[in-house]
Every structure is written in structure tokens, then in C-alpha cells.
Write a protein that holds these residues in place. Sequence first.
Motif, PDB file in Angstrom:
ATOM      1  N   LEU A  80      21.634 -12.553 -34.973  1.00  0.00           N
ATOM      2  CA  LEU A  80      21.403 -12.803 -33.734  1.00  0.00           C
ATOM      3  C   LEU A  80      22.411 -12.319 -32.724  1.00  0.00           C
ATOM      4  O   LEU A  80      22.140 -11.553 -31.574  1.00  0.00           O
ATOM      5  N   VAL A  81      23.592 -13.002 -33.023  1.00  0.00           N
ATOM      6  CA  VAL A  81      24.955 -12.406 -31.891  1.00  0.00           C
ATOM      7  C   VAL A  81      24.977 -10.698 -32.036  1.00  0.00           C
ATOM      8  O   VAL A  81      25.008 -10.384 -30.997  1.00  0.00           O
ATOM      9  N   ILE A  84      22.140  -9.266 -29.835  1.00  0.00           N
ATOM     10  CA  ILE A  84      22.479  -9.539 -28.441  1.00  0.00           C
ATOM     11  C   ILE A  84      23.359  -8.942 -28.036  1.00  0.00           C
ATOM     12  O   ILE A  84      23.498  -8.172 -26.965  1.00  0.00           O
ATOM     13  N   THR A  87      22.407  -5.228 -27.014  1.00  0.00           N
ATOM     14  CA  THR A  87      21.562  -4.999 -25.945  1.00  0.00           C
ATOM     15  C   THR A  87      22.141  -5.181 -24.671  1.00  0.00           C
ATOM     16  O   THR A  87      22.265  -4.682 -23.519  1.00  0.00           O
ATOM     17  N   ARG A  88      23.284  -6.150 -24.872  1.00  0.00           N
ATOM     18  CA  ARG A  88      23.986  -6.654 -23.734  1.00  0.00           C
ATOM     19  C   ARG A  88      25.484  -6.079 -23.488  1.00  0.00           C
ATOM     20  O   ARG A  88      26.186  -6.093 -22.682  1.00  0.00           O
ATOM     21  N   TYR A  96      25.997 -13.984 -20.567  1.00  0.00           N
ATOM     22  CA  TYR A  96      24.644 -13.998 -20.723  1.00  0.00           C
ATOM     23  C   TYR A  96      23.811 -14.812 -19.657  1.00  0.00           C
ATOM     24  O   TYR A  96      23.389 -16.122 -19.902  1.00  0.00           O
TER      25      TYR A  96
ATOM     26  N   THR B  62      31.456  -5.055 -33.405  1.00  0.00           N
ATOM     27  CA  THR B  62      31.137  -5.518 -32.130  1.00  0.00           C
ATOM     28  C   THR B  62      32.124  -5.028 -31.305  1.00  0.00           C
ATOM     29  O   THR B  62      32.088  -4.770 -30.164  1.00  0.00           O
TER      30      THR B  62
END
Lengths: 101, 154
Positions: A80-81, A84, A87-88, A96, B62
Motif C-alpha cells: 500500500l505504501v 501511494i 502516485t503521490r 496525504y 522510495t
Amino acid sequence: MGLTGYLIVSALLFGIGAFGFMVRRNAILMLISIELMFNAVNLSLVAFNAFLPPATNAGAVFSLMIMAVAAAEVTVGLALVIAIIRTRQTAEVDQYSDLKE
Amino acid sequence: MGAGIAVVTLRNLIHSAVAMMICFGSLAGMYALLGAPIVAAAQVLIYLGAISVLILFAIMLTQAGDAALPAPFHRQLPLAGVVALAVIGLTGWAVVQTDWGAAAEAASASAEAIAEAIFTRYALPFEIISILLLVAIIGAIFLARRPEEDERAN
């Protein structure tokens, strides 16, 4: 170190995990804090299992099951992270805020 | 358990992940001290082996280079500190106040005993755990798919 010592270490670890979960702004760090809390509960379960009389090994079995559930949880949570973040383009949970009025 | 404090306070994400690994390793040592070697082995395998690697991979995916590291804390730092200290204080007070009776070294959670417990008394939770893991794998694959592959599949 008796049962009390282990339980106090467990309480400290849980408090540190809760503090990190409330304080940090990075989503992955929040997941790590949740893992810390899981480990605190595991430690208290194993300590109870080792020191309290009804010797059915329930504590050790429960802690093994908590580990399996934690593995599943961290898998889905990290997926999930990453979705997210993709996309962000940020891992900061403060940003968020699309659903804010 | 200084490593646990380091986990939540260090600014660099990778440093705190390594502190988390140290914390998990020392916890595995405590499980071994408590006479539960199978739990210690599972801790090393699952947490040190699987979850840490997963988290490190997520961090590497990330963090596109460590540019300006942002301020790591929320603004509600003092309030969160008060709440966490209250949790620690309450549980610690309860632990110290409770009379735990004769704290005898009762069960040694050997591998045979735990295997017997899992596959007799706790057989149903064991099966449910396996289904849960399967669902988690499928869900993670579904979530982590890239959107363009999604469109191609449709």
C-alpha cells in the motif's frame, strides 16, 4: 532477570513504538513502529509462557502466530505504501490530505 | 533496548532500519534466554530475514537519493511524548504492583512441545493463518502492480 524485568522491557518497547507511530511523518517509519509494538507484545507473551504455571506453551504458539500475522500485515502495508508513494511522489503522511475539506 | 529508541529518533531512514534490525536481534536473544528456542529461530527468520529485507527494499525503492532530509517529526511531539510516557508508566505500574505468584521456571518451550501444541490444540488457527498468508500474498501482488499493466490487462 525475572518476569517483572521482561515485562518492563516489553512495556518500554511498546511505548517507544507507540511514540514513533504518533510522531514520525514517514509512512515506512510508521510501519516499523507498528513492528516494534508487535515485538513488545510477543516478548510479554513469551515471558508469561516461561514464568507462569499452566505449562501449555500457549504463549509461544500465540507469539508464533503473531509473527505470521505481522508478516502478512507488513507485506500488505508496504505494498500500500509503495502504491501511494508512486502516485503521490512523497512518503510524508502530512501531505496525504486530498480528502480534506 | 537503546536500539528501539534509536529507531524512532534517527533522521535517516536507513539508519533507523538498521537500528530496528539490532533491536529484533536482541529480542531473539531474549527469547532464547526465556527458554523458547523455536520462537527465537522464528524471530531471526521472519523479522531479521524477511521483514527487515522487505523494509530495506521499500526504503530503497522510495528514496530517490538522499537529498534534503525533511524534518522527521510532527508538530504534536510534546503531546505524543506525554501519551507514550503515560502508556509506559501505567503498564509499568501495573506490572510492578501485580503479585505474579510463584514465578517458577515452568515450561521449557521446546520444539517438540510447541509442535504438539500447534498441531493438536491450535490446529484450526494454524490453518487460518495459512489462508491469511495466501490472501496477503495475492493482495500485495494486486496492490503493487503498476497501473499501465493494469490497463493492458483490461
